[in-house]
Scaffold this motif. Structure first.
Motif, PDB file in Angstrom:
ATOM      1  N   SER A 136      79.841 -35.888  55.318  1.00 49.85           N
ATOM      2  CA  SER A 136      80.004 -37.341  55.367  1.00 49.85           C
ATOM      3  C   SER A 136      78.690 -38.064  54.601  1.00 49.85           C
ATOM      4  N   LEU A 137      77.487 -37.308  54.615  1.00 47.52           N
ATOM      5  CA  LEU A 137      76.605 -37.837  53.740  1.00 47.52           C
ATOM      6  C   LEU A 137      76.925 -38.018  52.499  1.00 47.52           C
ATOM      7  N   TYR A 138      77.398 -36.908  51.807  1.00 48.76           N
ATOM      8  CA  TYR A 138      77.975 -36.805  50.313  1.00 48.76           C
ATOM      9  C   TYR A 138      79.341 -37.761  50.157  1.00 48.76           C
ATOM     10  N   GLN A 139      80.008 -38.055  50.848  1.00 50.59           N
ATOM     11  CA  GLN A 139      81.177 -39.088  50.796  1.00 50.59           C
ATOM     12  C   GLN A 139      80.413 -40.285  50.577  1.00 50.59           C
ATOM     13  N   GLU A 140      79.261 -40.656  51.485  1.00 46.87           N
ATOM     14  CA  GLU A 140      78.930 -41.988  51.272  1.00 46.87           C
ATOM     15  C   GLU A 140      77.894 -42.098  49.950  1.00 46.87           C
ATOM     16  N   LYS A 141      77.393 -40.766  49.421  1.00 44.94           N
ATOM     17  CA  LYS A 141      76.948 -40.872  48.053  1.00 44.94           C
ATOM     18  C   LYS A 141      77.955 -40.989  47.289  1.00 44.94           C
ATOM     19  N   LEU A 142      79.004 -40.381  47.301  1.00 45.23           N
ATOM     20  CA  LEU A 142      80.141 -40.762  46.266  1.00 45.23           C
ATOM     21  C   LEU A 142      80.652 -42.338  46.213  1.00 45.23           C
ATOM     22  N   ASN A 143      80.924 -42.781  47.507  1.00 44.26           N
ATOM     23  CA  ASN A 143      81.220 -44.243  47.447  1.00 44.26           C
ATOM     24  C   ASN A 143      80.380 -45.115  46.652  1.00 44.26           C
TER      25      ASN A 143
END
Length: 319
Positions: A136-143
């Motif tokens: 989830s943290l990396y998805q936020e970073k990607l967004n």
């Protein structure tokens, strides 16, 4: 009054039909593959834009990218994927492929972030539960990075920033990987460099070259082992000037490192700013590196940052 009711009824029916059509377009067909996993051998393709574009949108394209965890050969990996049923492209706006390239780098940015997470999972030996908490943290970073990429490049309209982001995304995906360009010499290039030879009036010089849109990166092995200080300067200027470059400026650097001197000039024929560096290695070889980009206001440091990264990446093995 009756006419008004009739007109309102017609407008309602049109809106209702448009809404139904939109829902139909968003509903995946059972016969089509909705999600496309991205890895080293797969990339965005035109056929991945499966959804009909949104006529009410000001944008000319949209791509939906996310990250997931998958098991491959009993190992856990993070992989980026495209939601093809929520990705669309106005093909009549895809002039010279510029729009597609912008979307392609959205996909590559997703691959870069997924690769970073995969490397963390492998390095720290994360369990599936721990990896899921990081996902989830990396998805936020990607967004965040996807939004920043769109904002700074103005959806590819700002050509300077588009070039910068393409270089940056390639750098992220390659994770600063250096290519061995000569024996004992490595450098970072956005993608694998090709062989490149230049022929001067009295010499043939072999090297490596990489072109990233309007940006060019070169490094050549001069193989001249007996050059005194005076000849060094003259030879450096000679290499620059034989190509008919204008407004040549040479700065003699401190001899405390491999960098001997630097040069700046303009290529008036091809409308480019040209930055050159002369290096000297412990094996007594000279190396000439060049970075060039379109004529541009040098007060804008965007292109200069890329050049600094390239020159600073050139490494010489200690012998």
């Amino acid at each position: 009054m009756k006419n008004q009711i009739k007109i309102l009824s017609i407008l309602f029916l049109l809106a209702y039909n448009a809404a139904l059509f939109s829902i139909y377009q968003k509903t995946p067909s059972s016969n089509s593959e909705r999600y496309k996993i991205l890895n080293d051998s797969t990339d965005l393709a035109l056929e991945d834009f499966m959804r009909t574009y949104e006529v009410w949108s000001n944008s000319s394209a949209s791509i939906r990218t996310q990250i997931t965890l998958i098991n491959e050969n009993d190992s856990l990996f993070a992989r980026a994927y495209i939601d093809r049923h929520n990705s669309w492209l106005k093909k009549d706006h895809n002039i010279d492929g510029t729009l597609f390239t912008h979307e392609l780098y959205h996909a590559r940015l997703a691959k870069a972030v997924a690769k970073e997470l995969s490397e963390k999972i492998n390095f720290y030996g994360y369990s599936r539960e721990k990896a899921l908490s990081k996902l989830s943290l990396y998805q936020e970073k990607l967004n965040y990075l996807q939004a920043k990429y769109d904002s700074e490049s103005n959806h590819s309209r700002n050509r300077t920033m588009q070039n910068y982001w393409e270089y940056k995304i390639d750098s992220l995906y390659n994770n600063g990987a250096h290519y061995q360009v000569f024996d004992g010499v490595s450098a970072f290039f956005p993608t694998e460099p090709r062989n490149h030879t230049i022929i001067t009036l009295d010499d043939t010089i072999s090297g490596k070259k990489n072109i990233r849109n309007d940006l060019e990166f070169h490094i050549w092995n001069l193989k001249r082992v007996k050059i005194d200080s005076a000849e060094r300067f003259n030879y450096f200027v000679y290499i620059i000037s034989w190509e008919d470059l204008k407004d040549i400026f040479v700065n003699i650097e401190s001899p405390s490192s491999n960098l001997i001197m630097s040069g700046y000039s303009k290529n008036s024929i091809n409308s480019k700013n040209v930055f050159d560096r002369l290096f000297f290695s412990k094996d007594s070889n000279y190396y000439f590196a060049r970075y060039s980009f379109p004529l541009h206001d040098l007060k804008d440091s965007t292109y200069l940052k890329i050049g600094d990264q390239f020159f600073n990446s050139i490494k010489f093995d200690s012998k």
